[in-house]
Scaffold this motif. Structure first.
Motif, short mmCIF file in Angstrom:
data_model
loop_
_atom_site.label_atom_id
_atom_site.label_comp_id
_atom_site.label_asym_id
_atom_site.label_seq_id
_atom_site.Cartn_x
_atom_site.Cartn_y
_atom_site.Cartn_z
N ILE A 20 -1.31 4.09 -10.71
CA ILE A 20 -0.11 4.45 -9.94
C ILE A 20 -0.24 3.97 -8.51
O ILE A 20 0.75 3.50 -7.91
N LEU A 21 -1.43 4.06 -7.93
CA LEU A 21 -1.64 3.62 -6.56
C LEU A 21 -1.31 2.13 -6.41
O LEU A 21 -0.65 1.73 -5.44
N ILE A 22 -1.75 1.32 -7.35
CA ILE A 22 -1.48 -0.12 -7.29
C ILE A 22 0.01 -0.40 -7.51
O ILE A 22 0.63 -1.16 -6.77
N LYS A 23 0.58 0.22 -8.51
CA LYS A 23 1.96 -0.10 -8.90
C LYS A 23 3.02 0.59 -8.04
O LYS A 23 4.09 0.02 -7.78
N LYS A 33 0.83 -1.20 0.00
CA LYS A 33 0.00 0.00 0.00
C LYS A 33 0.87 1.26 0.00
O LYS A 33 0.56 2.25 -0.68
N ILE A 34 1.94 1.23 0.76
CA ILE A 34 2.80 2.42 0.87
C ILE A 34 3.74 2.55 -0.31
O ILE A 34 3.86 3.63 -0.91
N PHE A 35 4.40 1.45 -0.69
CA PHE A 35 5.45 1.52 -1.73
C PHE A 35 5.00 1.01 -3.10
O PHE A 35 5.61 1.34 -4.11
N GLY A 36 3.93 0.22 -3.15
CA GLY A 36 3.43 -0.28 -4.42
C GLY A 36 3.85 -1.70 -4.72
O GLY A 36 4.80 -2.23 -4.13
N SER A 43 1.61 15.69 -6.77
CA SER A 43 2.45 16.86 -6.51
C SER A 43 3.01 17.43 -7.80
O SER A 43 3.08 18.65 -7.97
N PHE A 44 3.39 16.54 -8.72
CA PHE A 44 3.90 16.98 -10.02
C PHE A 44 2.86 17.83 -10.74
O PHE A 44 3.17 18.91 -11.26
N LEU A 45 1.63 17.38 -10.73
CA LEU A 45 0.56 18.13 -11.39
C LEU A 45 0.21 19.40 -10.62
O LEU A 45 0.11 20.49 -11.20
N GLY A 46 0.03 19.28 -9.31
CA GLY A 46 -0.43 20.42 -8.50
C GLY A 46 0.59 21.53 -8.38
O GLY A 46 0.26 22.71 -8.58
N ILE A 47 1.83 21.18 -8.05
CA ILE A 47 2.87 22.21 -7.88
C ILE A 47 3.13 22.94 -9.18
O ILE A 47 3.24 24.18 -9.20
N ILE A 64 1.27 10.20 -4.40
CA ILE A 64 1.47 11.54 -3.83
C ILE A 64 2.44 12.34 -4.69
O ILE A 64 2.24 13.53 -4.94
N TYR A 65 3.50 11.67 -5.17
CA TYR A 65 4.47 12.39 -6.01
C TYR A 65 3.82 12.84 -7.32
O TYR A 65 4.03 13.97 -7.78
N TYR A 66 3.04 11.95 -7.94
CA TYR A 66 2.42 12.29 -9.22
C TYR A 66 1.44 13.45 -9.06
O TYR A 66 1.41 14.38 -9.88
#
Length: 408
Positions: free
Chosen positions: A325-328, A289-292, A339-343, A335-337
């Motif tokens: 992305i959540l599964i893999k 769940k945390i790392f994929g 952040s990439f879009l939001g930031i 969260i990083y993805y």
């Protein structure tokens, strides 16, 4: 024999944008790789390291690392791992192409190439329509006979509508011809996705007071077009079917349905994918769940995978990229993805106060965020190539020019 390097670059860009709008995933990716090599040679090996303010490539690095760790803990298919890496590298490739083009192609010419490519794609779209409309018995069969989602058409419309604000020097007659052809192709596509993209572009440009006069013209045109479209659709079988598809859009992506009925699954496949991903994620251990699960992992959908052209009972990715992305890649990757879009969205939105061109960058990022929920998104090989190329170019063009000027 090419008259100049500029002419050669122009042909390369136009071909790439057209292929990115017409071809399928693997073909687009291969052409992208070839183009990247050619443009890199022309730029004499120069390659901007930073593309977009908040970079994407660390997500790819993380994906490779976590996949290696996952392979140590669990058995995996090497082919699935390679395909997973290629899929996740999709934005790296096309953003990089756009970035390298800033070194060899001026913004004035680049935007003209986009418009020219968009017009050619629109003409091809209309050709497909004319060839198949007599045999189409439903809106779905008509849509299947045309291009899937030519993202370049809404971009072309925006560039033409806001050409003065974006300082695009193009002949008025050519502008009118290109606009008419592109609008007709846009309407004839019956694409909910293209409509949504155009709405996002217009909404983003609407926040800038510097383009308020142009916005008034655009809004009046849209209102008149909407009225005309309503009277056309209300008495037309294709129109009725299209309006019905729009009404059903929310249920198609909802995971809150009764999945015991095959008809429900087939009619709301995107929602079923999300439901399946949720089930798989919830039974995973805390580490996964945390790392994929890694890029080689698949999403279990049961015997229904065959209905989307996949043998077996699992599919490599979903229409909803956030869940893929959540599964893999787990919570960290998701969260990083985001952040990439939001930031990047808020960074370029702030910079647009000083440069109208960044409004286009902001809108493209918003569209990528929406596509990631509805259209498989950038983490699938060849997807959103045109959007990524334009984003890679416009997001750093001004910085590259300043850097080059300071070296003179």
């Amino acid at each position: 024999m090419w008259k100049s390097t500029d002419s050669f670059i122009g042909v390369i860009v136009v071909v790439l944008l057209i292929v990115g709008s017409i071809a399928t995933g693997s073909t687009i990716y291969i052409i992208g790789m070839i183009t990247w090599i050619i443009v890199l040679i022309i730029s004499k090996g120069r390659l901007p390291i930073k593309v977009t303010h908040f970079p994407y490539f660390p997500l790819l690095v993380y994906g490779i690392i976590i996949s290696i760790l996952a392979s140590i803990l669990n058995s995996f298919d090497i082919r699935n791992l390679i395909v997973g890496i290629i899929n996740l590298s999709n934005p790296v490739l096309f953003l990089s192409i756009g970035a390298v083009l800033t070194l060899v192609c001026s913004k004035k010419k680049f935007l003209k190439y986009v418009i020219f490519s968009g017009m050619l794609v629109a003409i091809f779209q209309l050709y497909l329509l004319a060839r198949n409309i007599s045999t189409a018995d439903s809106i779905n069969s008509l849509r299947m006979s045309m291009l899937a989602t030519p993202d370049i058409i809404p971009i072309t419309l925006i560039l033409l509508m806001y050409r003065k604000n974006l300082k695009i020097d193009i002949n008025k007659l050519i502008t009118k011809i290109a606009f008419i052809i592109t609008v007709v192709s846009f309407v004839a596509s019956f694409s909910r996705t293209l409509i949504l993209q155009l709405v996002i572009y217009i909404l983003v440009f609407s926040i800038d007071r510097r383009v308020i006069k142009r916005n008034i013209t655009v809004y009046l045109t849209i209102m008149l077009s909407a009225v005309a479209a309503y009277f056309f659709f209300i008495n037309n079988s294709f129109g009725d079917a299209f309006l019905e598809k729009i009404i059903k859009s929310s249920t198609e992506v909802s995971s809150d349905n009764d999945w015991n009925q095959l008809s429900t699954i087939l009619n709301n496949w995107r929602g079923y994918e999300v439901y399946s991903a949720n089930v798989q994620f919830n039974i995973n251990g805390m580490f996964d769940k945390i790392f994929g699960e890694g890029l080689a992992s698949q999403i279990y959908v049961g015997p229904y995978a065959i209905y989307v052209g996949v043998n077996g009972m699992s599919i490599p990715y979903l229409h909803n990229s956030y869940y893929t992305i959540l599964i893999k890649l787990g919570y960290i990757g998701l969260i990083y993805y985001i952040s990439f879009l939001g930031i990047n969205f808020f960074y370029y939105l702030k910079r647009s106060r000083h440069n109208t061109g960044y409004l286009l960058v902001t809108a493209i990022i918003a569209i990528l965020a929406v596509n990631s929920k509805l259209m498989q998104g950038v983490v699938v090989m060849g997807h959103d190539a045109v959007l990524l190329i334009v984003l890679g170019y416009l997001s750093i063009y001004r910085d590259i020019q300043k850097e080059n000027s300071s070296k003179v």
